[in-house]
Design a protein around this motif. Structure first.
Motif, PDB file in Angstrom:
ATOM      1  N   VAL A  52       0.871  -1.176   0.000  1.00 46.78           N
ATOM      2  CA  VAL A  52       0.000   0.000   0.000  1.00 46.78           C
ATOM      3  C   VAL A  52       0.909   1.227   0.000  1.00 46.78           C
ATOM      4  O   VAL A  52       1.664   1.434   0.948  1.00 46.78           O
ATOM      5  N   GLY A  54       1.349   5.536  -0.973  1.00 48.25           N
ATOM      6  CA  GLY A  54       0.637   6.795  -1.164  1.00 48.25           C
ATOM      7  C   GLY A  54       1.350   7.920  -0.460  1.00 48.25           C
ATOM      8  O   GLY A  54       2.358   7.722   0.218  1.00 48.25           O
ATOM      9  N   LYS A  60      -2.780   5.283   4.482  1.00 47.73           N
ATOM     10  CA  LYS A  60      -2.197   3.946   4.281  1.00 47.73           C
ATOM     11  C   LYS A  60      -2.232   3.111   5.561  1.00 47.73           C
ATOM     12  O   LYS A  60      -2.710   1.985   5.555  1.00 47.73           O
TER      13      LYS A  60
END
Length: 107
Positions: A52, A54, A60
């Protein structure tokens, strides 16, 4: 980082890990599921590894913690990972255990 599996029992969790899960649960009470969260949940069901990524503050950690708590409520063992080395050591241990079980079951 979080590792999810069915290897250890909840009883073997440290006090630190239990405290972390309690904090995650408090934070999770304010969590609102997003499209990104649903996508990560879908990917986790079908893949061995999901990363994940970002921007800072994009959610996240909240997404990962929310999903980890869902798995934990379903009886899965969830273990916070503090260093990549811990994950590698756990994977090696699982391989050793699985190989020993296979050897015992082999004719």
């Amino acid at each position: 980082m979080v590792e999810i599996g069915r290897i250890d029992s909840e009883k073997s969790q440290s006090i630190v890990d239990r405290t972390i899960f309690e904090q995650w649960q408090q934070d999770n009470n304010l969590f609102i599921s997003t499209r990104a969260c649903k996508k990560v949940e879908q990917l986790i069901k079908n893949q061995n590894l999901v990363i994940v990524a970002g921007h800072s503050g994009s959610g996240k950690s909240a997404i990962i913690q929310h999903i980890a708590l869902k798995y934990r409520s379903q009886g899965w063992t969830v273990k916070p990972i503090y260093e990549v080395r811990e994950l590698i050591n756990d994977c090696l241990l699982i391989q050793i255990i699985c190989n020993r079980v296979y050897e015992c079951l082999s004719p």
